[in-house]
Scaffold this motif. Structure first.
Motif, PDB file in Angstrom:
ATOM      1  N   GLN A 134      -2.301   7.482  13.828  1.00 46.67           N
ATOM      2  CA  GLN A 134      -2.565   6.543  14.921  1.00 46.67           C
ATOM      3  C   GLN A 134      -1.470   6.788  15.939  1.00 46.67           C
ATOM      4  O   GLN A 134      -0.316   6.431  15.724  1.00 46.67           O
ATOM      5  N   GLY A 135      -1.836   7.496  17.011  1.00 40.76           N
ATOM      6  CA  GLY A 135      -0.823   7.918  17.973  1.00 40.76           C
ATOM      7  C   GLY A 135       0.147   8.872  17.297  1.00 40.76           C
ATOM      8  O   GLY A 135      -0.247   9.851  16.686  1.00 40.76           O
ATOM      9  N   GLU A 136       1.421   8.546  17.367  1.00 44.06           N
ATOM     10  CA  GLU A 136       2.460   9.389  16.763  1.00 44.06           C
ATOM     11  C   GLU A 136       2.717   9.056  15.290  1.00 44.06           C
ATOM     12  O   GLU A 136       3.463   9.758  14.616  1.00 44.06           O
ATOM     13  N   VAL A 137       2.135   7.993  14.807  1.00 50.63           N
ATOM     14  CA  VAL A 137       2.362   7.563  13.418  1.00 50.63           C
ATOM     15  C   VAL A 137       1.496   8.399  12.484  1.00 50.63           C
ATOM     16  O   VAL A 137       0.279   8.496  12.666  1.00 50.63           O
ATOM     17  N   ARG A 138       2.135   8.998  11.493  1.00 52.24           N
ATOM     18  CA  ARG A 138       1.449   9.822  10.490  1.00 52.24           C
ATOM     19  C   ARG A 138       1.588   9.152   9.135  1.00 52.24           C
ATOM     20  O   ARG A 138       2.689   8.743   8.745  1.00 52.24           O
ATOM     21  N   LEU A 139       0.458   9.078   8.426  1.00 49.68           N
ATOM     22  CA  LEU A 139       0.426   8.414   7.127  1.00 49.68           C
ATOM     23  C   LEU A 139      -0.350   9.252   6.132  1.00 49.68           C
ATOM     24  O   LEU A 139      -1.257   9.993   6.506  1.00 49.68           O
ATOM     25  N   ALA A 140      -0.013   9.099   4.868  1.00 46.77           N
ATOM     26  CA  ALA A 140      -0.808   9.641   3.776  1.00 46.77           C
ATOM     27  C   ALA A 140      -1.328   8.441   2.998  1.00 46.77           C
ATOM     28  O   ALA A 140      -0.700   7.376   3.004  1.00 46.77           O
ATOM     29  N   PHE A 141      -2.462   8.599   2.349  1.00 48.96           N
ATOM     30  CA  PHE A 141      -2.994   7.469   1.588  1.00 48.96           C
ATOM     31  C   PHE A 141      -3.707   7.939   0.339  1.00 48.96           C
ATOM     32  O   PHE A 141      -4.149   9.081   0.241  1.00 48.96           O
ATOM     33  N   GLU A 142      -3.792   7.018  -0.610  1.00 46.14           N
ATOM     34  CA  GLU A 142      -4.545   7.217  -1.847  1.00 46.14           C
ATOM     35  C   GLU A 142      -5.443   6.013  -2.013  1.00 46.14           C
ATOM     36  O   GLU A 142      -5.048   4.887  -1.685  1.00 46.14           O
ATOM     37  N   ILE A 143      -6.647   6.243  -2.516  1.00 47.06           N
ATOM     38  CA  ILE A 143      -7.556   5.124  -2.759  1.00 47.06           C
ATOM     39  C   ILE A 143      -7.989   5.108  -4.218  1.00 47.06           C
ATOM     40  O   ILE A 143      -7.975   6.129  -4.897  1.00 47.06           O
ATOM     41  N   GLU A 144      -8.348   3.936  -4.665  1.00 51.56           N
ATOM     42  CA  GLU A 144      -8.961   3.734  -5.984  1.00 51.56           C
ATOM     43  C   GLU A 144     -10.221   2.934  -5.700  1.00 51.56           C
ATOM     44  O   GLU A 144     -10.164   1.726  -5.463  1.00 51.56           O
ATOM     45  N   SER A 145     -11.344   3.641  -5.675  1.00 52.93           N
ATOM     46  CA  SER A 145     -12.590   3.025  -5.222  1.00 52.93           C
ATOM     47  C   SER A 145     -13.379   2.337  -6.326  1.00 52.93           C
ATOM     48  O   SER A 145     -14.400   1.707  -6.042  1.00 52.93           O
ATOM     49  N   THR A 146     -12.917   2.417  -7.568  1.00 56.40           N
ATOM     50  CA  THR A 146     -13.701   1.845  -8.672  1.00 56.40           C
ATOM     51  C   THR A 146     -13.359   0.385  -8.948  1.00 56.40           C
ATOM     52  O   THR A 146     -13.968  -0.232  -9.810  1.00 56.40           O
ATOM     53  N   THR A 147     -12.370  -0.167  -8.241  1.00 58.98           N
ATOM     54  CA  THR A 147     -12.008  -1.570  -8.425  1.00 58.98           C
ATOM     55  C   THR A 147     -12.736  -2.417  -7.384  1.00 58.98           C
ATOM     56  O   THR A 147     -13.304  -1.904  -6.430  1.00 58.98           O
ATOM     57  N   SER A 148     -12.693  -3.709  -7.562  1.00 58.01           N
ATOM     58  CA  SER A 148     -13.298  -4.617  -6.588  1.00 58.01           C
ATOM     59  C   SER A 148     -12.280  -5.678  -6.203  1.00 58.01           C
ATOM     60  O   SER A 148     -11.922  -6.496  -7.048  1.00 58.01           O
ATOM     61  N   PRO A 149     -11.782  -5.662  -4.985  1.00 59.98           N
ATOM     62  CA  PRO A 149     -12.062  -4.678  -3.936  1.00 59.98           C
ATOM     63  C   PRO A 149     -11.324  -3.368  -4.209  1.00 59.98           C
ATOM     64  O   PRO A 149     -10.366  -3.333  -4.977  1.00 59.98           O
ATOM     65  N   PRO A 150     -11.754  -2.294  -3.545  1.00 59.28           N
ATOM     66  CA  PRO A 150     -11.062  -1.014  -3.717  1.00 59.28           C
ATOM     67  C   PRO A 150      -9.608  -1.102  -3.250  1.00 59.28           C
ATOM     68  O   PRO A 150      -9.283  -1.884  -2.346  1.00 59.28           O
ATOM     69  N   LEU A 151      -8.759  -0.290  -3.861  1.00 53.94           N
ATOM     70  CA  LEU A 151      -7.324  -0.298  -3.554  1.00 53.94           C
ATOM     71  C   LEU A 151      -6.969   0.856  -2.628  1.00 53.94           C
ATOM     72  O   LEU A 151      -7.582   1.925  -2.695  1.00 53.94           O
ATOM     73  N   ILE A 152      -5.935   0.634  -1.808  1.00 53.77           N
ATOM     74  CA  ILE A 152      -5.410   1.682  -0.948  1.00 53.77           C
ATOM     75  C   ILE A 152      -3.888   1.575  -0.953  1.00 53.77           C
ATOM     76  O   ILE A 152      -3.334   0.477  -0.891  1.00 53.77           O
ATOM     77  N   ASP A 153      -3.228   2.712  -1.089  1.00 57.76           N
ATOM     78  CA  ASP A 153      -1.773   2.800  -0.984  1.00 57.76           C
ATOM     79  C   ASP A 153      -1.481   3.751   0.161  1.00 57.76           C
ATOM     80  O   ASP A 153      -2.023   4.858   0.215  1.00 57.76           O
ATOM     81  N   VAL A 154      -0.629   3.314   1.086  1.00 59.35           N
ATOM     82  CA  VAL A 154      -0.336   4.069   2.299  1.00 59.35           C
ATOM     83  C   VAL A 154       1.149   4.419   2.307  1.00 59.35           C
ATOM     84  O   VAL A 154       1.987   3.569   1.995  1.00 59.35           O
ATOM     85  N   GLU A 155       1.459   5.666   2.654  1.00 52.73           N
ATOM     86  CA  GLU A 155       2.846   6.118   2.736  1.00 52.73           C
ATOM     87  C   GLU A 155       3.122   6.674   4.132  1.00 52.73           C
ATOM     88  O   GLU A 155       2.353   7.482   4.649  1.00 52.73           O
ATOM     89  N   VAL A 156       4.211   6.242   4.719  1.00 54.00           N
ATOM     90  CA  VAL A 156       4.624   6.714   6.042  1.00 54.00           C
ATOM     91  C   VAL A 156       5.166   8.136   5.900  1.00 54.00           C
ATOM     92  O   VAL A 156       5.947   8.419   4.994  1.00 54.00           O
ATOM     93  N   LEU A 157       4.749   9.018   6.802  1.00 52.98           N
ATOM     94  CA  LEU A 157       5.203  10.410   6.758  1.00 52.98           C
ATOM     95  C   LEU A 157       6.265  10.724   7.806  1.00 52.98           C
ATOM     96  O   LEU A 157       6.976  11.707   7.681  1.00 52.98           O
ATOM     97  N   ASN A 158       6.359   9.936   8.855  1.00 52.34           N
ATOM     98  CA  ASN A 158       7.382  10.197   9.876  1.00 52.34           C
ATOM     99  C   ASN A 158       8.232   8.949  10.081  1.00 52.34           C
ATOM    100  O   ASN A 158       7.893   7.879   9.580  1.00 52.34           O
ATOM    101  N   ASP A 159       9.320   9.079  10.781  1.00 56.83           N
ATOM    102  CA  ASP A 159      10.278   7.996  11.022  1.00 56.83           C
ATOM    103  C   ASP A 159      10.762   7.385   9.710  1.00 56.83           C
ATOM    104  O   ASP A 159      11.765   7.799   9.188  1.00 56.83           O
ATOM    105  N   ASP A 160      10.045   6.419   9.182  1.00 56.71           N
ATOM    106  CA  ASP A 160      10.428   5.764   7.926  1.00 56.71           C
ATOM    107  C   ASP A 160       9.779   6.475   6.743  1.00 56.71           C
ATOM    108  O   ASP A 160       9.201   5.841   5.864  1.00 56.71           O
ATOM    109  N   ALA A 161       9.873   7.790   6.719  1.00 60.11           N
ATOM    110  CA  ALA A 161       9.191   8.595   5.702  1.00 60.11           C
ATOM    111  C   ALA A 161       9.476   8.073   4.301  1.00 60.11           C
ATOM    112  O   ALA A 161      10.604   7.726   3.972  1.00 60.11           O
ATOM    113  N   GLY A 162       8.421   8.027   3.508  1.00 62.49           N
ATOM    114  CA  GLY A 162       8.547   7.604   2.125  1.00 62.49           C
ATOM    115  C   GLY A 162       8.290   6.127   1.898  1.00 62.49           C
ATOM    116  O   GLY A 162       8.094   5.706   0.760  1.00 62.49           O
TER     117      GLY A 162
END
Length: 164
Positions: A85-113
């Motif tokens: 989103q603009g200059e912000v870069r993120l990586a993510f993982e999803i777990e779609s078998t739960t209700s609701p599905p889960l998402i974990d997001v990791e910052v890749l730039n600036d506050d990396a990790g």
């Protein structure tokens, strides 16, 4: 092509026409038999369904609507397991078998990790994500809400471009 008439009734020319017809309708593949693709697993399909360009319709943090800076339209581009989103870069993982599905997001730039845990819901061209935006918090939202004075971000998006 000597002897092609022995394996195929008629002339060699008719044999070549038959092969060309099979190639054209996809029943034969050059170099070997046609192999059907295996359908995507539910996890792969869920990830594929998120691909594309999304417009951020609303962003709410701690019960407060966050306006776009300078009145610019905000977009989120999802490619593979990466978001930007603009200059912000993120990586993510999803777990779609739960209700609701889960998402974990990791910052890749600036506050990396820095990681954020959340939930998501996709219905057609609508995507809702709710994240605990307390850095490295080990708790995720229980519902799609951003109560006042919380560190929960509720993002509602609409797909504006097809999957790449």
């Amino acid at each position: 092509m000597a002897g092609c008439g022995q394996r195929f009734p008629g002339s060699c020319f008719q044999f070549l026409l038959f092969q060309a017809a099979l190639l054209q309708i996809g029943l034969m593949q050059v170099g070997g038999p046609l192999v059907a693709e295996e359908p995507a697993s539910p996890a792969e399909q869920a990830l594929q369904d998120l691909q594309g360009t999304w417009r951020i319709e609303t962003l709410e943090i701690g019960g407060q609507i966050v306006a776009a800076e300078g009145g610019q339209e905000r977009t989120l581009i999802i490619e593979g397991n990466k978001m930007r989103q603009g200059e912000v870069r993120l990586a993510f993982e999803i777990e779609s078998t739960t209700s609701p599905p889960l998402i974990d997001v990791e910052v890749l730039n600036d506050d990396a990790g820095v990681r954020f845990e959340g939930i998501y819901q996709q219905e057609g061209e609508q995507l809702t994500i709710c994240l605990n935006v307390t850095p490295d918090a080990k708790s995720r939202p229980a519902e799609f809400a951003s109560p006042a004075d919380s560190m929960l971000a509720l993002v509602k998006l609409k797909r504006i471009a097809a999957r790449p």
